[in-house]
Design a protein around this motif. Structure first.
Motif, PDB file in Angstrom:
ATOM      1  N   ILE A 109      10.265   4.768 -10.154  1.00  0.00           N
ATOM      2  CA  ILE A 109      11.522   4.517 -11.142  1.00  0.00           C
ATOM      3  C   ILE A 109      12.645   4.206  -9.971  1.00  0.00           C
ATOM      4  N   ALA A 118      10.433   6.685  -5.648  1.00  0.00           N
ATOM      5  CA  ALA A 118      11.591   6.490  -6.306  1.00  0.00           C
ATOM      6  C   ALA A 118      12.585   5.950  -5.477  1.00  0.00           C
ATOM      7  N   SER A 153       8.535  -0.652 -12.105  1.00  0.00           N
ATOM      8  CA  SER A 153       9.337   0.456 -12.140  1.00  0.00           C
ATOM      9  C   SER A 153      10.056   0.691 -13.473  1.00  0.00           C
ATOM     10  N   ASP A 154      10.426   1.981 -13.715  1.00  0.00           N
ATOM     11  CA  ASP A 154      11.399   1.851 -14.677  1.00  0.00           C
ATOM     12  C   ASP A 154      12.732   2.048 -14.228  1.00  0.00           C
ATOM     13  N   GLU A 191      13.674  11.294 -18.822  1.00  0.00           N
ATOM     14  CA  GLU A 191      12.233  11.373 -18.665  1.00  0.00           C
ATOM     15  C   GLU A 191      11.509  10.825 -19.875  1.00  0.00           C
ATOM     16  N   ARG A 207      10.412   7.109 -19.878  1.00  0.00           N
ATOM     17  CA  ARG A 207       9.662   6.470 -18.867  1.00  0.00           C
ATOM     18  C   ARG A 207       8.419   5.839 -19.256  1.00  0.00           C
TER      19      ARG A 207
END
Length: 471
Positions: A348, A374, A436-437, A340, A343
């Motif tokens: 994600i 996610a 997104s990551d 995290e 981030r």
């Protein structure tokens, strides 16, 4: 090809979390920039101190100029070696900013330039002294060899050559991890052997001079960091938490050689470990205590439990399947920013292959996201076949994440042949990936292809998070 998809609702209202994550990501990248600037500045300071201490006047004739260039090459090489030591020291400030993987990657890339600088250092000095003294090269080499601490410096150079050669990919792959690690320790001996001649040869580092103090502080500080963060802190951490093996449980088919090791200990919450991070483990049993294993957590740590999931890929990892419950465990860490902490977006995407599912699973368990934000993509060999797949599916179901399993033999890229024929790619599997990551964990070549595709579809470097363990 088969997909396991869970219902995911997309919530589009503005998020305060996005602002917080972006700000946190900006702060981390700012720390990275500062550390990089300090590394560059250390080289500039080394050169500036030499020039300010009369070095600028030593370019009057060819011999003196060659000698000065040789001295500068040696100073820059020494500076970069000390930077390499700091990168490998696991200093918390560096670990939290750039991550262990990036630090060790830079550490490795500096090896060849340092070697070239050391070669240039010797050749330029010999050429400069030969021109100044008016004698032949052989006689000059004999004269230089008789200077104080020169044989010791040559030993240091030879040791450094061994370290650089064994770090080459083609050589590294032929060595067991433990053998390579042992050889790599020679780099410390190389530095210790080479440093004395800087202080004993010539008047460069005179008593009380700025150059002498700069190099003393830099060298002592670098070795102190190694001792503190590679020796003292791990020993103290291991003694404080008294970690022992609780169980070793097979995962999947016996032929796969995958198993989970659960360990129990005291006050493990004070480790401040999070899903996606890894530790370096030493199982203190006969034939095992000297082996260091970098394994990710495969579940979020609890106050009295830690779990890793291992695939037997060699003699060292295979022997862990026979570790007896009650075996003491020494640990270093936690390390890495595959968590995290890295981030920058609300959304994600977690993409894993093979045993790379372990940090994916623990990060999925702890990551903060709303239903629909996610997506998990797992490469598997066959439909419904994947290590920890049931656990990942349960987490996705309970947390509102989308899970896609992409089975089949790997094609030319990171996806199976069938998926490539259908024209699928990262953007098709994760439509919101650009916002997104992206966390990637799997075999090196596979991961590099996936990361290249991620960059091609527009992801910025700070959105892509990848760590490997073959440093």
């Amino acid at each position: 090809m088969a997909f396991l998809v869970h219902d995911a609702r997309h919530l589009e209202r503005p998020s305060r979390r996005l602002v917080d994550r972006a700000a946190r990501g900006t702060r981390r990248l700012w720390r990275v920039d500062v550390l990089q600037a300090l590394a560059v500045a250390s080289v500039a300071v080394a050169i500036a101190l030499f020039l300010a201490d009369g070095g600028a006047t030593r370019f009057a004739d060819p011999g003196a100029a060659l000698t000065s260039l040789g001295i500068i090459a040696g100073l820059v090489a020494t500076d970069l070696v000390l930077v390499m030591l700091l990168l490998a020291a696991r200093v918390p400030l560096i670990e939290r900013a750039v991550g262990h993987d990036a630090a060790m990657a830079l550490h490795g890339r500096l090896g060849k330039p340092v070697l070239y600088l050391l070669v240039a250092h010797g050749m330029l000095l010999v050429a400069g002294y030969t021109a100044a003294d008016g004698i032949d090269v052989v006689a000059e080499v004999v004269t230089i060899w008789n200077l104080p601490d020169l044989p010791l410096a040559m030993l240091g150079f030879a040791l450094f050559v061994v370290v650089v050669v064994t770090s080459l990919v083609t050589v590294r792959r032929r060595l067991r991890y433990e053998v390579w690690q042992l050889v790599h320790l020679l780099s410390y001996a190389a530095v210790l052997a080479a440093l004395p001649h800087q202080f004993s040869v010539g008047g460069l580092f005179v008593e009380g001079g700025w150059q002498r103090w700069y190099w003393l502080v830099f060298a002592v500080g670098s070795f102190a960091a190694i001792v503190v963060f590679r020796v003292v802190v791990p020993i103290a951490t291991s003694m404080r938490h008294r970690l022992v093996v609780e169980s070793v449980v097979p995962v999947g088919r016996p032929i796969d050689g995958v198993f989970s090791i659960t360990m129990r200990g005291r006050r493990l919450e004070t480790l401040a470990a999070s899903g996606g991070q890894f530790f370096i483990w030493r199982f203190l049993a006969g034939g095992q205590w000297w082996q260091a294993h970098p394994y990710s957590l495969s579940a979020v740590p609890h106050s009295d439990r830690l779990r890793i999931t291992v695939r037997a890929l060699g003699d060292g990892s295979s022997s862990l399947a026979r570790i007896a419950p009650g075996t003491l465990v020494a640990l270093e860490g936690p390390y890495g920013i595959f968590s995290e902490a890295a981030r920058t977006r609300d959304r994600i995407a977690l993409v894993g292959a093979g045993i790379g599912v372990t940090p994916i699973r623990s990060l999925l368990e702890q990551a903060t996201f709303r239903p629909g934000e996610a997506t998990v993509v797992l490469r598997t060999t066959a439909p419904g076949d994947g290590w920890l797949l049931d656990e990942v599916a349960d987490l996705c179901r309970s947390r509102g994440a989308t899970l896609l399993t992409v089975p089949g033999p790997r094609g030319r890229g990171w996806l199976p042949d069938a998926a490539e024929r259908e024209g699928l790619g990262l953007a098709a599997l994760v439509p919101a990936v650009a916002d997104s990551d992206l966390y990637v964990c799997g075999p090196r070549g596979w991961a590099e292809q996936l990361i290249a595709e991620a960059r091609a579809v527009g992801l910025a470097p700070e959105q892509i998070h990848h760590e490997r363990f073959d440093w």
